[in-house]
Design a protein around this motif. Structure first.
Motif, short mmCIF file in Angstrom:
data_model
loop_
_atom_site.label_atom_id
_atom_site.label_comp_id
_atom_site.label_asym_id
_atom_site.label_seq_id
_atom_site.Cartn_x
_atom_site.Cartn_y
_atom_site.Cartn_z
N SER A 1 0.75 -1.08 0.31
CA SER A 1 -0.27 -0.16 -0.05
C SER A 1 0.94 1.29 0.02
O SER A 1 0.28 2.26 -0.88
N ALA A 2 2.12 1.32 1.25
CA ALA A 2 3.52 2.25 0.69
C ALA A 2 3.85 2.51 -0.38
O ALA A 2 4.08 3.55 -1.14
N VAL A 3 4.10 1.48 -1.30
CA VAL A 3 4.59 1.91 -2.40
C VAL A 3 3.87 1.91 -3.69
O VAL A 3 4.60 3.42 -4.10
N LYS A 4 2.50 1.87 -3.07
CA LYS A 4 1.41 2.28 -4.34
C LYS A 4 0.87 3.84 -4.24
O LYS A 4 1.10 4.31 -5.23
N THR A 5 0.68 4.48 -2.74
CA THR A 5 0.58 5.23 -2.52
C THR A 5 1.68 6.33 -2.77
O THR A 5 1.34 7.30 -3.64
N ARG A 6 3.05 5.34 -2.73
CA ARG A 6 3.94 6.67 -2.78
C ARG A 6 4.14 6.85 -4.22
O ARG A 6 4.37 8.05 -5.37
N ALA A 7 3.89 5.99 -5.37
CA ALA A 7 4.28 5.44 -6.54
C ALA A 7 3.33 6.96 -7.48
O ALA A 7 3.95 7.49 -8.61
N ALA A 8 2.01 6.74 -6.72
CA ALA A 8 1.11 8.14 -7.09
C ALA A 8 1.77 9.19 -7.22
O ALA A 8 1.05 10.08 -7.38
N GLN A 9 1.85 9.78 -6.22
CA GLN A 9 2.62 10.26 -5.86
C GLN A 9 3.98 10.97 -6.46
O GLN A 9 4.45 12.51 -6.43
N GLY A 10 4.49 10.33 -7.03
CA GLY A 10 5.78 9.98 -8.13
C GLY A 10 7.06 10.17 -7.18
O GLY A 10 7.96 10.47 -7.38
N LYS A 11 6.54 9.29 -6.11
CA LYS A 11 7.61 8.96 -5.18
C LYS A 11 8.67 7.60 -5.49
O LYS A 11 7.40 6.82 -5.57
#
Length: 93
Positions: free
Chosen positions: A51-61
């Motif tokens: 979840s953290a990986v996916k959320t961060r990826a959506a934010q460009g991180k």
């Protein structure tokens, strides 16, 4: 800026809330998750990490898993992941 997170040796249901809070508090552009100490990785903590990986990826991180122990690699394999694919949401489908 880069943040490094050292995962504990045993990630089970009791580590879900602290892990979730720790990962959610990171706002740096790059996150390196050190999995060198992992002896056990449960489903719920894995879901928190995903979840953290996916959320961060959506934010460009970006997020990277480093130093994955042999046990960690074996357990990720049981879930269909490698240390590399774990942090690449585009490879999950």
């Amino acid at each position: 800026m880069t943040t490094h997170v050292q995962l504990h040796d045993r990630l089970d249901y009791q580590s879900v809330m602290p892990l979730m809070a720790e990962l959610a508090a990171i706002s740096d552009d790059t996150l390196v998750i050190d999995a060198g100490n992992i002896r056990h990785l449960g489903t719920l903590p894995l879901q928190v990490i995903l979840s953290a990986v996916k959320t961060r990826a959506a934010q460009g991180k970006s997020t990277r898993l480093a130093n994955a122990s042999d046990n960690c690699v074996d357990m990720l394999g049981l879930f269909g992941f490698t240390p590399e694919t774990l942090t690449q949401p585009e490879a999950w489908t």
